[in-house]
Motif scaffolding. Structure first.
Motif: not given
Lengths: 253, 709
Positions: B345-359
């Motif tokens: 859940l945390i991963r998907s929320r972060l992914g949603h906010a930072l979509s397209g950014i290399k992490l």
């Protein structure tokens, strides 16, 4: 076939019938219906034999079975009456005395005696419901003894207590309370379980939190606005300030 | 700036954990977490298949889950999957109803609102599809019976795409009446329970585009204007009593059901935020709805979403055995996240906010530096999704700002939610049609929480007085000079000229009787008030009404939406869907204070207009004491510190670390002789959320000391 062999065969036959029947007592007419042709012939019975004939046929086997007359029927019990009554009450959690007596095949006076004996021995506990009926439930004697002692040592920490007491027993007590209070519901109020058990606050809170961490129960937030202040106080708050109002049982002990 | 700092900056501006309520399930939502809620989701889909295969089987379903367990998210998921299931289905999402006397009309209206809304990704509504398929089936049947082709098969693209019949004019206009008559006969023959008027309206909707707005209004169970009645060729509802209108609404619901059955596409009717049904009459009406949808229907499946506590304490006791038995037979429990799902859940929320950014990793910035802290926060094997999000938010704030989360005050949270609701209504106002009961709810909330120190005082508010069907509020307005006059507010959304005229006449009669009275007539402008050419008598009545001092407000959507937004906000608060930054649901009391200090002090839209109307009572010589009832909390630093210290001491001594606010204040007063009041202490300690928690119970406020500060 000698007598011992015959006894053994009859015992195994009775055991089979009880297994199929799924209860610890059986009417002799019903008993007959579970027997196949071979078994009937072995006992020298017919499908329509009278109850006295059945009783006579299986009578060589004494312990642990016993036959008692109840109304127009004769009932075969799979063990001592007190043990069977206790198991029966345990299986039917939180039923009233009347409900229990209705389905247990002994006359009322005898059932009262049985219940009183079990109460005296501390195997049963009774509560009066709001509708003024007596509700019976079984008690783990060892756990009760431990809990009484625990209540005296309110400030002892759980870790120390857990050495002295069997945590599993406490969890089992909690589970009984959960089912007694919730009557089968999936969400049971923490404050009701707390009141039911009457343990010290510290002991209850720590055990509950341990159970949450170990996955025995899942605790849920709820709406404190729908409860009285005392009920909110008797719910549970963790160290992060999250308030939990109900619990659901998740894992068997 | 390093790459990591850049990511932190993005998260500061767009924190994916700051929102923890799902919002309207028909709008966009966060991605699903694999496995979370799957059992319930598949269970409901299986129930839909069951209803399709066993249409005579009476059934209903219920989903239990506390606030924050993902009920609304699940509804969104069910809506999105409507065409992906083995059995495709229609859906209706139902907000709670208010007026128990209009239950079926409300239910029908909400069903039709869902059927007529054009959802994202679709170029047609569910009703478009339903009427188009019906039209095509009727034509096919006619061709079959006549043995000739009405439409050339080669020219007819409807076999694969029936929706085109709505936009393509290849059916000769001359034969349309014949098709409609044939359709009514054919469908009535298929199932005599169809009401002919319903079939006529559905087929007219399909073949006559100009009738569609009127058809929608009629299908909603509304009393439509006389010209619309003629256009559709249906009977006039204007003279029907309320009971009869309720029966009509039920008949139309069941006719829709037959249509769903005819097309082999069932409908799930999802009842959400049921905590708002607080009155026993509302619960009885809800019961009737479930009986209608669950037992009389062939292709409709009601699913009710309850908060578990609400079910245990109220619904399971108040619903009759029959209805609660239906729910218990198909009851699904929403469970929380396990540890793996919590991380996901945390991963998907972060992914949603930072979509397209290399992490650096998919749990950045929690990993690697704050891995242990995160693991400690997610210390339970089962946690509600909202709890996971709140705890992640707490840690993220600490990482981003180097200090613990600064909690927003409830007013700020409510203001944001109120604004969101307002914008939602403006953007999709077809989903929120004129609704008198919501307007009355919002108005009563406003009037009952409006502080007395404004332009004038409004007292003795009486909502919908008995025996007067045109008056919605009576009250006493007292100007600052102390002069009290009676006030009446009438809210009208009727379309039929007779009904509108009757309302205005009621106002005129009152003005004749008490000329000093303030009579306010409010009308949602989406219910037009026609010009003198069409509504001559009504225009005359309006002129007369205004001449006698009555106030006529034809409120445009931009203004009146503030009232609708307030009603929806009330639903959200009652359902526990608006939470503080610590994850605790805001209470109706907090909503009351928000109305008092935010909406009333800085009124917008219709509220500003109403305040102007009240102001006209103001007399020039005012000697009104501003502090009569609403006093701001005095700031006194030294005493406050002392109070906080003592509160900590007393709470720490208490075995539960929790105490009733009244008792705590009494103890503080006894010790210090500081004259303080409970509200002040609650407000003071409430500001220190790091140390104290405030719980609002049924019989008072509780203050608790946090062990882990």
């Amino acid at each position: 076939m000698n007598t011992a062999e015959k006894d053994l065969k009859i015992t195994s036959l009775i055991e089979n019938v009880f297994k199929k029947h799924g209860k610890d007592f059986i009417n002799l007419k019903t008993f007959l219906s579970y027997l196949d042709k071979k078994e009937l012939s072995f006992l020298q019975l017919k499908p329509n034999s009278i109850q006295d004939a059945v009783e006579k046929a299986i009578s060589p086997v004494k312990s642990p079975y016993q036959i008692k007359k109840f109304k127009q029927s004769k009932v075969l019990f799979n063990g001592p009456l007190a043990e069977i009554a206790l198991a029966y009450i345990e299986k039917r959690k939180a039923k009233t005395f009347g409900q229990l007596n209705k389905d247990f095949p002994v006359i009322k006076g005898e059932f009262i005696d049985l219940v009183n004996t079990l109460l005296d021995q501390g195997c049963l506990r009774a509560r009066i419901s709001t509708s003024e009926k007596i509700i019976l439930y079984t008690v783990d004697k060892k756990a009760t003894q431990l809990l009484t002692e625990t209540a005296k040592t309110e400030d002892a920490d759980l870790f120390a207590m857990s050495k002295a007491f069997d945590t599993r027993t406490l969890i089992s007590q909690f589970k009984d309370a959960y089912y007694n209070v919730g009557k089968g519901a999936n969400y049971v109020f923490i404050h009701q379980i707390r009141n039911f058990l009457g343990w010290s606050r510290k002991q209850f809170d720590e055990l509950l939190y341990q159970m949450m961490k170990q996955g025995y129960v899942a605790a849920h937030p709820g709406n404190p606005g729908a409860l009285m202040a005392q009920e909110v106080r008797d719910s549970f708050q963790d160290e992060y300030g999250d308030l939990y109002i109900t619990v659901s049982w998740r894992k068997s002990v | 700036m390093t790459h990591e700092q850049g990511i932190s900056d993005i998260l500061r501006q767009n924190n994916p954990f700051s929102s923890n309520a799902a919002g309207d399930p028909r709008e966009e939502r966060y991605p699903d977490v694999p496995g979370l809620g799957d059992k319930v989701f598949h269970g409901i889909q299986a129930l839909i298949r069951f209803k399709k295969n066993q249409p005579t089987m009476q059934c209903a379903g219920a989903v239990l889950g506390e606030a924050g367990y993902g009920k609304t998210h699940l509804i969104g998921r069910l809506i999105d999957s409507r065409n992906k299931n083995v059995v495709p289905y229609n859906f209706a999402y139902i907000y709670p109803f208010i007026d128990s006397h209009q239950g079926f009309r409300y239910l029908l209206r909400e069903i039709v609102v869902n059927l007529t809304t054009m959802y994202k990704g679709y170029t047609f509504s569910q009703l478009d599809a339903l009427s188009a398929i019906t039209g095509c089936r009727v034509i096919q049947q006619m061709e079959k019976e006549a043995g000739t082709e009405i439409l050339s098969v080669r020219d007819c693209p409807f076999e694969k795409n029936p929706i085109r019949i709505l936009t393509t004019r290849i059916v000769p206009k001359t034969i349309l009446p014949k098709i409609i008559n044939h359709g009514i006969r054919f469908l009535s023959h298929q199932n005599p329970a169809f009401t002919p008027e319903f079939l006529k309206v559905i087929l007219r909707y399909c073949f006559f585009p100009e009738t569609r707005p009127a058809a929608i209004q009629w299908l909603m169970g509304r009393t439509i204007a006389s010209d619309q009645v003629r256009l559709l060729g249906v009977s006039d509802r204007s003279s029907k009593p309320a009971e009869s209108l309720e029966e009509d609404a039920q008949e139309i619901i069941l006719s829709f059901d037959l249509l769903f059955y005819f097309h082999g596409r069932p409908m799930i009717v999802m009842f959400d935020q049921l905590e708002n049904l607080t009155d026993i009459k509302q619960i009885k009406t809800f019961q009737k709805m479930i009986f209608c949808l669950g037992d009389k229907s062939k292709a409709m499946l009601p699913i009710a979403f309850f908060r578990a506590q609400e079910w245990t304490m109220n619904f399971s006791k108040q619903l009759d055995d029959f209805c609660s038995g239906r729910f218990k037979a198909n009851m699904f429990d929403l469970k929380g996240c396990n540890r793996k799902q919590a991380y996901e859940l945390i991963r998907s929320r972060l992914g949603h906010a930072l979509s397209g950014i290399k992490l650096p990793n998919d749990l950045f910035p929690f990993y690697p530096d704050h891995q242990d802290e995160l693991s400690q926060l997610l210390n339970l094997p089962e946690m509600s999704p909202r709890q996971v999000i709140n705890r992640a938010n707490r840690l993220l704030q600490k990482i981003l700002y180097g200090k613990p989360l600064e909690k927003r005050c409830p007013n700020l949270i409510l203001r944001k939610a109120y604004k969101t609701r307002y914008e939602e209504i403006l953007a999709n106002h077809e989903q929120y049609p004129p609704d008198k009961s919501r307007l009355i709810l919002a108005m009563s909330l406003y009037l009952s929480n409006r502080p007395a120190n404004l332009s004038c005082n409004i007292a003795a508010v009486n909502i919908q007085p008995k025996g007067d069907k045109y008056v919605d509020f009576t009250a006493q307005v007292t100007s600052k000079k102390g002069k009290a006059v009676p006030m009446i507010i009438m809210i009208d959304i009727e379309s039929h000229h007779k009904s509108v005229l009757a309302s205005l006449k009621r106002g005129i009669i009152q003005l004749k009787k008490t000329p000093e009275a303030k009579i306010i007539y409010i009308r949602d402008s989406r219910c037009p008030f026609h010009g003198p050419k069409r509504w001559k008598e009504n225009q005359q009545a309006k002129t007369e009404f205004e001449r006698r001092g009555g106030i006529f407000i034809l409120s445009p959507i931009e203004e009146i939406s503030y009232l609708y937004a307030l009603a929806l906000l009330k639903f959200d608060v009652q359902a526990g869907d608006i939470t503080s930054d610590t994850g605790r649901a805001l209470s109706p009391d907090q909503l009351g204070r928000f109305i008092q200090s935010e909406i009333s002090e800085n009124p917008d839209g219709i509220f500003a207009k109403l305040e102007q109307c009240f102001l006209t009572l103001k007399t020039p010589d005012t000697s009104f004491n501003k502090n009569t009832s609403f006093q701001p909390i005095p700031e006194s630093g030294v005493e406050d510190e002392k109070i906080t210290g003592l509160a900590t001491e007393f709470l720490d001594q208490s075995p539960t670390k929790m105490m009733k606010a009244d008792l705590l204040v009494k103890k503080i007063s006894q010790k210090t002789y500081i004259g303080t009041d409970t509200n002040h202490v609650v407000s003071l300690l409430g500001k220190n959320r790091k140390k104290f928690n405030i719980f609002r119970a049924k019989d008072g406020i509780l203050i608790s000391l946090k062990v882990h500060q």
